[in-house]
Design a protein around this motif. Structure first.
Motif, PDB file in Angstrom:
ATOM      1  N   TYR A  74       0.820  -1.215   0.000  1.00  0.00           N
ATOM      2  CA  TYR A  74       0.000   0.000   0.000  1.00  0.00           C
ATOM      3  C   TYR A  74       0.858   1.271   0.000  1.00  0.00           C
ATOM      4  CZ  TYR A  74      -3.542  -3.402   1.273  1.00  0.00           C
ATOM      5  OH  TYR A  74      -4.376  -4.498   1.280  1.00  0.00           O
ATOM      6  N   PHE A  75       2.112   1.133   0.389  1.00  0.00           N
ATOM      7  CA  PHE A  75       3.004   2.299   0.402  1.00  0.00           C
ATOM      8  C   PHE A  75       3.603   2.561  -0.973  1.00  0.00           C
ATOM      9  CE2 PHE A  75       7.279   4.157   0.993  1.00  0.00           C
ATOM     10  CZ  PHE A  75       6.891   5.381   1.540  1.00  0.00           C
ATOM     11  N   ILE A  76       3.677   1.526  -1.808  1.00  0.00           N
ATOM     12  CA  ILE A  76       4.313   1.675  -3.125  1.00  0.00           C
ATOM     13  C   ILE A  76       3.700   2.812  -3.934  1.00  0.00           C
ATOM     14  CG2 ILE A  76       4.621   0.538  -5.363  1.00  0.00           C
ATOM     15  CD1 ILE A  76       5.111  -2.071  -3.882  1.00  0.00           C
ATOM     16  N   PRO A  77       2.360   2.878  -4.110  1.00  0.00           N
ATOM     17  CA  PRO A  77       1.818   3.993  -4.906  1.00  0.00           C
ATOM     18  C   PRO A  77       2.094   5.359  -4.279  1.00  0.00           C
ATOM     19  CG  PRO A  77       0.053   2.758  -3.842  1.00  0.00           C
ATOM     20  CD  PRO A  77       1.297   1.962  -3.680  1.00  0.00           C
ATOM     21  N   VAL A  78       2.135   5.433  -2.948  1.00  0.00           N
ATOM     22  CA  VAL A  78       2.460   6.699  -2.286  1.00  0.00           C
ATOM     23  C   VAL A  78       3.865   7.143  -2.668  1.00  0.00           C
ATOM     24  CG1 VAL A  78       2.777   7.850  -0.052  1.00  0.00           C
ATOM     25  CG2 VAL A  78       0.921   6.191  -0.357  1.00  0.00           C
ATOM     26  N   ALA A  79       4.827   6.198  -2.622  1.00  0.00           N
ATOM     27  CA  ALA A  79       6.211   6.521  -2.961  1.00  0.00           C
ATOM     28  C   ALA A  79       6.344   6.942  -4.415  1.00  0.00           C
ATOM     29  CB  ALA A  79       7.112   5.314  -2.667  1.00  0.00           C
ATOM     30  N   VAL A  80       5.646   6.247  -5.301  1.00  0.00           N
ATOM     31  CA  VAL A  80       5.746   6.554  -6.728  1.00  0.00           C
ATOM     32  C   VAL A  80       5.117   7.915  -7.034  1.00  0.00           C
ATOM     33  CG1 VAL A  80       5.072   5.809  -9.030  1.00  0.00           C
ATOM     34  CG2 VAL A  80       5.850   4.126  -7.383  1.00  0.00           C
ATOM     35  N   ILE A  81       4.010   8.232  -6.391  1.00  0.00           N
ATOM     36  CA  ILE A  81       3.381   9.543  -6.596  1.00  0.00           C
ATOM     37  C   ILE A  81       4.288  10.656  -6.065  1.00  0.00           C
ATOM     38  CG2 ILE A  81       1.462  11.018  -5.865  1.00  0.00           C
ATOM     39  CD1 ILE A  81      -0.311   8.513  -5.993  1.00  0.00           C
ATOM     40  N   LEU A  82       4.928  10.429  -4.928  1.00  0.00           N
ATOM     41  CA  LEU A  82       5.881  11.418  -4.403  1.00  0.00           C
ATOM     42  C   LEU A  82       7.051  11.612  -5.370  1.00  0.00           C
ATOM     43  CD1 LEU A  82       5.956  10.477  -0.606  1.00  0.00           C
ATOM     44  CD2 LEU A  82       4.964  12.530  -1.647  1.00  0.00           C
ATOM     45  N   PHE A  83       7.497  10.515  -5.984  1.00  0.00           N
ATOM     46  CA  PHE A  83       8.557  10.628  -6.995  1.00  0.00           C
ATOM     47  C   PHE A  83       8.088  11.471  -8.180  1.00  0.00           C
ATOM     48  CE2 PHE A  83      10.002   8.711 -11.078  1.00  0.00           C
ATOM     49  CZ  PHE A  83      11.265   9.269 -11.093  1.00  0.00           C
ATOM     50  N   LEU A  84       6.844  11.275  -8.610  1.00  0.00           N
ATOM     51  CA  LEU A  84       6.289  12.074  -9.697  1.00  0.00           C
ATOM     52  C   LEU A  84       6.272  13.560  -9.322  1.00  0.00           C
ATOM     53  CD1 LEU A  84       4.750  12.537 -12.355  1.00  0.00           C
ATOM     54  CD2 LEU A  84       2.645  11.909 -11.143  1.00  0.00           C
ATOM     55  N   LEU A  85       5.856  13.881  -8.103  1.00  0.00           N
ATOM     56  CA  LEU A  85       5.832  15.278  -7.654  1.00  0.00           C
ATOM     57  C   LEU A  85       7.245  15.851  -7.605  1.00  0.00           C
ATOM     58  CD1 LEU A  85       3.184  15.012  -4.787  1.00  0.00           C
ATOM     59  CD2 LEU A  85       2.860  15.881  -7.119  1.00  0.00           C
ATOM     60  N   TYR A  86       8.197  15.026  -7.188  1.00  0.00           N
ATOM     61  CA  TYR A  86       9.595  15.481  -7.166  1.00  0.00           C
ATOM     62  C   TYR A  86      10.085  15.781  -8.574  1.00  0.00           C
ATOM     63  CZ  TYR A  86      14.682  15.046  -7.110  1.00  0.00           C
ATOM     64  OH  TYR A  86      16.022  15.252  -7.310  1.00  0.00           O
ATOM     65  N   ALA A  87       9.791  14.881  -9.525  1.00  0.00           N
ATOM     66  CA  ALA A  87      10.221  15.100 -10.913  1.00  0.00           C
ATOM     67  C   ALA A  87       9.579  16.354 -11.488  1.00  0.00           C
ATOM     68  CB  ALA A  87       9.863  13.874 -11.762  1.00  0.00           C
ATOM     69  N   MET A  88       8.313  16.592 -11.153  1.00  0.00           N
ATOM     70  CA  MET A  88       7.648  17.816 -11.612  1.00  0.00           C
ATOM     71  C   MET A  88       8.306  19.062 -11.039  1.00  0.00           C
ATOM     72  SD  MET A  88       3.583  16.863 -11.507  1.00  0.00           S
ATOM     73  CE  MET A  88       2.825  15.884 -12.809  1.00  0.00           C
ATOM     74  N   SER A  89       8.744  18.973  -9.781  1.00  0.00           N
ATOM     75  CA  SER A  89       9.340  20.141  -9.135  1.00  0.00           C
ATOM     76  C   SER A  89      10.709  20.487  -9.698  1.00  0.00           C
ATOM     77  CB  SER A  89       9.451  19.901  -7.624  1.00  0.00           C
ATOM     78  OG  SER A  89      10.417  18.896  -7.336  1.00  0.00           O
ATOM     79  N   ARG A  90      11.406  19.493 -10.297  1.00  0.00           N
ATOM     80  CA  ARG A  90      12.731  19.752 -10.851  1.00  0.00           C
ATOM     81  C   ARG A  90      12.658  20.574 -12.142  1.00  0.00           C
ATOM     82  NH1 ARG A  90      17.229  17.192  -9.185  1.00  0.00           N
ATOM     83  NH2 ARG A  90      18.142  17.385 -11.266  1.00  0.00           N
ATOM     84  N   ARG A  91      11.547  20.465 -12.861  1.00  0.00           N
ATOM     85  CA  ARG A  91      11.315  21.238 -14.080  1.00  0.00           C
ATOM     86  C   ARG A  91      12.401  21.027 -15.142  1.00  0.00           C
ATOM     87  NH1 ARG A  91       7.476  25.351 -13.243  1.00  0.00           N
ATOM     88  NH2 ARG A  91       6.807  25.535 -11.073  1.00  0.00           N
ATOM     89  N   GLU A  92      12.897  19.795 -15.246  1.00  0.00           N
ATOM     90  CA  GLU A  92      13.894  19.518 -16.278  1.00  0.00           C
ATOM     91  C   GLU A  92      13.249  19.520 -17.662  1.00  0.00           C
ATOM     92  OE1 GLU A  92      16.344  16.130 -15.639  1.00  0.00           O
ATOM     93  OE2 GLU A  92      16.864  16.682 -13.579  1.00  0.00           O
ATOM     94  N   LEU A  93      12.072  18.919 -17.757  1.00  0.00           N
ATOM     95  CA  LEU A  93      11.334  18.884 -19.015  1.00  0.00           C
ATOM     96  C   LEU A  93       9.881  19.220 -18.736  1.00  0.00           C
ATOM     97  CD1 LEU A  93      12.643  15.599 -20.713  1.00  0.00           C
ATOM     98  CD2 LEU A  93      13.283  17.929 -21.279  1.00  0.00           C
ATOM     99  N   ARG A  94       9.281  19.996 -19.616  1.00  0.00           N
ATOM    100  CA  ARG A  94       7.843  20.218 -19.472  1.00  0.00           C
ATOM    101  C   ARG A  94       7.096  19.000 -20.003  1.00  0.00           C
ATOM    102  NH1 ARG A  94       5.014  21.975 -24.031  1.00  0.00           N
ATOM    103  NH2 ARG A  94       6.260  22.502 -25.880  1.00  0.00           N
ATOM    104  N   MET A  95       5.864  18.857 -19.585  1.00  0.00           N
ATOM    105  CA  MET A  95       5.118  17.654 -19.916  1.00  0.00           C
ATOM    106  C   MET A  95       4.864  17.566 -21.422  1.00  0.00           C
ATOM    107  SD  MET A  95       1.715  16.235 -17.993  1.00  0.00           S
ATOM    108  CE  MET A  95       2.378  16.848 -16.458  1.00  0.00           C
ATOM    109  N   GLY A  96       4.287  18.595 -22.013  1.00  0.00           N
ATOM    110  CA  GLY A  96       4.072  18.607 -23.454  1.00  0.00           C
ATOM    111  C   GLY A  96       3.014  17.611 -23.901  1.00  0.00           C
TER     112      GLY A  96
END
Length: 445
Positions: A74-96
């Protein structure tokens, strides 16, 4: 003081693990996975090291289907979503549009199937697919280049090779399974990763021949430990693709010279492979299986595949639109083979849980609708890869293309990377292809 705080934060996963184990000391799988996931988040949010975060997530998500996960599942999706938020915060690439299209295609299809329920729903497979897609989403927002890809491959290959040797020492089974929970899937994943590593290392990273040779020998030994014929065929195909990639960059506009040098190199490579095969001991599990196959006889493994392929073709005929759904293939395989129980050989044919062919797997479990959805998702990534190769003529592009070719070739006999334990690896590979969209010079978000 900052270093002390980071050290304390780094110890939090161990503290959580201690509490975890105090509840049930038999959940070792869940404990290890939980620690890896927590450390991946620490490396992301505290250390700001996205590559380590990605690596730890890839390793931890290999073990979706193992027993003992309990609360960690049950923690796996929480960790993966947090990783997604982290990647979004880095702003290396826009989603497009590519990522938006992928989100609409994959989640749209999953949501529609869950709503309509055209087949019995096995929710665990939708859970695994959704988690891996969110991981793809986050990873595709990072800008991958040759050095970063090679860094992940270096570490992941070291992990798989080390696992293979340790398992061979402590296991009495004739074939090791690695972290992939399947001998064939483990060997194919290892070979595909090695293909990308080898060609990228040779062309782009300029690794010395000694380094390339040592790692290749280690991969070969682990493939032999797995007893997987597909692994040997994949390594052979990798050798051919390596020759083609090297000659393509050197003689791109000299067709006759390219063909001449390829023919010479191919003959030398085949001679080397033949000598190596003759040096292997005759009692080796893999060599015995390959010899049986080449003699035209069918062993249990081959019979099982034929039965699975026949079942998949029958499903495509009876349920062409939606298929039978993920996780329901085994029931149909048993029903189909039981209808031919009057044939003596059918009794010894193994009943298998999937089609052992990546194309038949999708068509039989997801139907033409699912095949179109997954095909569209993959074609977008392939478009960016081919455009990247055409514009840059880089070793990374050729390495990724070669890895894809090996995957599709071996996918004729197995389901990598759609097997649950390797799906995260496939998600990471696709995220690299989608990240190549940045090379069209799109503005950053």
């Amino acid at each position: 003081m900052k270093q002390l705080i980071k050290a304390l934060v780094f110890l939090i996963p161990l503290l959580v693990a201690f509490v975890y184990m105090s509840a049930n000391d038999s959940n070792y799988t869940g404990l290890i996975t939980l620690c890896l996931l927590l450390w991946s988040l620490v490396f992301a949010f505290v250390m700001n090291k996205p590559l380590v975060c990605v690596l730890l997530m890839i390793v931890s998500l290999h073990w979706f289907q193992l027993d003992g996960m309990t609360l960690t599942l049950y923690f796996i999706p929480v960790a993966v979503i947090l990783f997604l938020l982290y990647a979004m915060s880095r702003r290396e690439l826009r989603m497009g549009w590519p990522i938006k299209a992928a989100i609409a295609i994959i989640f749209g299809h999953m949501g529609f199937v869950l709503l309509v329920k055209p087949f019995p729903i096995e929710y665990i497979f939708f859970y695994i697919n959704a988690v891996c897609f969110v991981f793809f989403w986050g990873s595709s927002l990072l800008k991958w280049d040759s050095a970063k890809v090679q860094t992940i491959l270096n570490a992941h290959l070291a992990f798989m090779i080390t696992w293979g040797f340790i398992e061979r020492v402590i296991s009495s089974e004739p074939r090791i399974e690695g972290p992939a929970l399947s001998s064939t899937n483990f060997a194919v994943m290892l070979v595909v990763a090695w293909t990308i590593w080898l060609i990228n290392g040779l062309i782009e990273r300029k690794y010395k021949w000694q380094t390339l040779s040592i790692v290749s020998v280690l991969v070969l030994v682990v493939v032999l430990f797995s007893g997987t014929r597909m692994g040997m065929l994949g390594m052979g195909l990798c050798g051919v693709l390596m020759i083609i990639s090297k000659l393509y960059l050197k003689y791109e506009r000299q067709v006759m010279r390219f063909l001449m040098y390829f023919a010479i190199s191919f003959v030398v490579f085949c001679g080397f492979a033949y000598v190596l095969w003759q040096l292997l001991p005759d009692d080796l599990f893999l060599k015995q299986g390959m010899s049986t196959f080449l003699s035209g006889n069918l062993d249990i493994s081959s019979l099982g595949r034929l039965g699975a392929w026949a079942t998949a073709l029958n499903i495509i005929h009876t349920d062409p639109i939606w298929g039978v759904g993920p996780g329901n293939f085994l029931v149909r395989n048993k029903m189909f083979l039981d209808t031919y129980s009057m044939i003596p050989i059918v009794e010894i044919v193994p009943r298998l849980g999937h089609a052992h062919n990546v194309f038949l797997l999708v068509l039989s479990e997801q139907g033409f609708v699912g095949f179109t959805v997954l095909g569209s998702f993959c074609m977008i990534g392939l478009y960016f890869l081919l455009r990247f190769i055409r514009r840059t003529k880089s070793g990374l592009g050729l390495a990724l293309l070669s890895g894809g070719i090996v995957t599709l070739f071996l996918g004729m006999f197995d389901v990598f990377p759609l097997f649950p334990s390797s799906l995260v690896w496939g998600a990471w590979y696709m995220s690299i292809l989608y990240s190549l969209r940045s090379y069209e010079g799109e503005p950053q978000k």
